[in-house]
Design an enzyme around this catalytic site. Structure first.
Site, PDB file in Angstrom:
ATOM      1  N   SER A  90       1.403   0.482  -2.960  1.00 58.91           N
ATOM      2  CA  SER A  90      -0.126   0.754  -3.486  1.00 58.91           C
ATOM      3  C   SER A  90      -0.771   1.767  -2.755  1.00 58.91           C
ATOM      4  O   SER A  90      -0.311   2.160  -1.535  1.00 58.91           O
ATOM      5  CB  SER A  90      -0.945  -0.479  -3.638  1.00 58.91           C
ATOM      6  OG  SER A  90      -2.006  -0.898  -2.597  1.00 58.91           O
ATOM      7  N   ILE A  91      -1.919   2.325  -3.313  1.00 61.44           N
ATOM      8  CA  ILE A  91      -2.642   3.265  -2.814  1.00 61.44           C
ATOM      9  C   ILE A  91      -3.396   2.809  -1.391  1.00 61.44           C
ATOM     10  O   ILE A  91      -3.898   3.472  -0.698  1.00 61.44           O
ATOM     11  CB  ILE A  91      -3.840   3.796  -3.759  1.00 61.44           C
ATOM     12  CG1 ILE A  91      -4.335   5.174  -3.320  1.00 61.44           C
ATOM     13  CG2 ILE A  91      -4.821   2.803  -3.899  1.00 61.44           C
ATOM     14  CD1 ILE A  91      -4.744   5.994  -4.357  1.00 61.44           C
ATOM     15  N   LYS A  92      -3.544   1.430  -1.480  1.00 65.21           N
ATOM     16  CA  LYS A  92      -4.350   0.860  -0.333  1.00 65.21           C
ATOM     17  C   LYS A  92      -3.603   1.027   0.906  1.00 65.21           C
ATOM     18  O   LYS A  92      -4.289   0.955   2.004  1.00 65.21           O
ATOM     19  CB  LYS A  92      -4.670  -0.514  -0.732  1.00 65.21           C
ATOM     20  CG  LYS A  92      -5.533  -0.634  -1.699  1.00 65.21           C
ATOM     21  CD  LYS A  92      -6.745  -0.395  -1.700  1.00 65.21           C
ATOM     22  CE  LYS A  92      -7.833  -0.555  -2.792  1.00 65.21           C
ATOM     23  NZ  LYS A  92      -9.159  -0.236  -2.761  1.00 65.21           N
ATOM     24  N   ASP A  93      -2.388   1.262   1.098  1.00 63.02           N
ATOM     25  CA  ASP A  93      -1.663   1.703   2.338  1.00 63.02           C
ATOM     26  C   ASP A  93      -2.596   2.674   3.059  1.00 63.02           C
ATOM     27  O   ASP A  93      -2.555   2.724   4.402  1.00 63.02           O
ATOM     28  CB  ASP A  93      -0.472   1.901   2.016  1.00 63.02           C
ATOM     29  CG  ASP A  93       0.548   0.823   1.611  1.00 63.02           C
ATOM     30  OD1 ASP A  93       0.101  -0.306   1.466  1.00 63.02           O
ATOM     31  OD2 ASP A  93       1.715   1.220   1.699  1.00 63.02           O
TER      32      ASP A  93
END
Length: 350
Positions: free
Chosen positions: A38-41
């Site tokens: 996900s983009i949250k990495d």
């Protein structure tokens, strides 16, 4: 082939692909190519690296964060590599696949539950719990994705620059960028840098119907990650041209279309972004980009389960349903009859 010193080196530089069958002028940035899917990495890495650099954490620190799942997975991934212990506070709405991933990566998981069987968002309760824990246990460090300026900075410095580099390298220009909105870090960071580069590029925020980030009436929603009932500090509206709302039904049907038509297995928030882009992209007379936050493998028991959707009152379009055809072969000596059934099903002459 690129050699990274550890898995964290593979965060970012996610691909942009053309959407061919759903629409002719849409491109998608696939953030599920990050190692935590996900983009949250991106924000997990930037927040913890800056906290370490500033002396806010050390080897005795315990990282604790409220998360609907993806930020928790990203933080846990970073913590394993950097050697921090971590606690992720989720709630009963967190998909089972995300819980399994958090467990597999070694997070300590606390799940807040309520007797309310509806779709109530428990984000504020999770945040309240984490803040109280910090008051009582001094060794805890809260990344605070809702307020930490290093979250939007990750997107200002990296995600948006990747988009700019793509446009420069390919000469493909975007008239608009559609971005899912929840904690605010993604859209605030990207929009600021993109507007500095080219003020004419429209930035459109997408939130679930029932979320109130762009106004409207508060209501329940099933999309995991986007939306909130309160305005996070990291959500800056200055560079956002407008916000739109997407229903669960439209978002989840688009997830199925992406998988069946484009081979892209995407999460619910990604489906919401793509649906709204397909709906209004013709307003911009040019190419548009969708930032797809995460992949669909975390939602196999929800968004990609016909039964789960039916139980939640979500109606699937007929072309988005794929059934498993079960054939009993007890006592069958010749498969010819069964093959005839298959021919009839496919309406195809072998």
């Amino acid at each position: 082939m690129i050699l990274y010193n550890d898995i964290l080196g593979s965060i970012g530089n996610t691909p942009i692909v053309k959407i061919n069958k759903i629409s002719k002028n849409i491109y998608a940035k696939l953030e599920f190519f990050n190692p935590g899917r996900s983009i949250k990495d991106r924000i997990a890495l930037n927040i913890l690296e800056q906290a370490d650099k500033n002396g806010e954490i050390d080897e005795n620190s315990v990282i604790i964060e409220s998360s609907s799942g993806n930020t928790g997975i990203g933080l846990t991934l970073v913590c394993r590599v950097k050697g921090y212990r971590n606690i992720i506070v989720i709630d009963q709405n967190c998909p089972s696949e995300k819980v399994k991933l958090l467990k597999a990566l070694g997070a300590t998981i606390l799940m807040l539950t309520t007797r309310n069987s509806g779709c109530e968002d428990l984000t504020e309760k999770r945040i309240e719990f984490v803040n109280k824990a910090k008051e009582m246990i001094k060794s805890l460090y809260i990344p605070n994705q809702y307020e930490n300026s290093n979250a939007p900075l990750a997107h200002y410095n990296y995600t948006s620059q990747e988009i700019i580099d793509f446009m420069e390298d390919t000469n493909i220009r975007f008239k608009a960028i559609f971005i899912s909105v929840g904690t605010g870090g993604t859209i605030s960071g990207i929009s600021k840098r993109i507007k500095e580069y080219d003020p004419s590029i429209n930035i459109i925020g997408v939130e679930p119907l029932g979320s109130t980030l762009f106004g409207g009436e508060k209501g329940g929603y099933l999309q995991q990650g986007p939306g909130n009932y309160f305005k996070p500090k990291n959500l800056i509206y200055d560079n956002i041209d407008f916000g739109v709302k997407v229903s669960d039904q439209d978002a989840f049907n688009m997830c199925r279309k992406l998988a069946l038509k484009e081979g892209i297995l995407a999460g619910g928030s990604s489906g919401g972004v793509m649906h709204m882009a397909a709906e209004i992209s013709n307003k911009f007379e040019g190419n548009v980009l969708c930032v797809l936050p995460d992949g669909g493998e975390k939602y196999l028991d929800s968004v990609y389960s016909d039964q789960w959707l039916a139980d939640k009152g979500i109606e699937l379009e007929k072309q988005n349903k794929i059934d498993v055809k079960k054939i009993n072969i007890d006592g069958v000596e010749d498969f010819a009859e069964i093959i005839n059934i298959l021919r009839e099903e496919l309406q195809y002459e072998f």
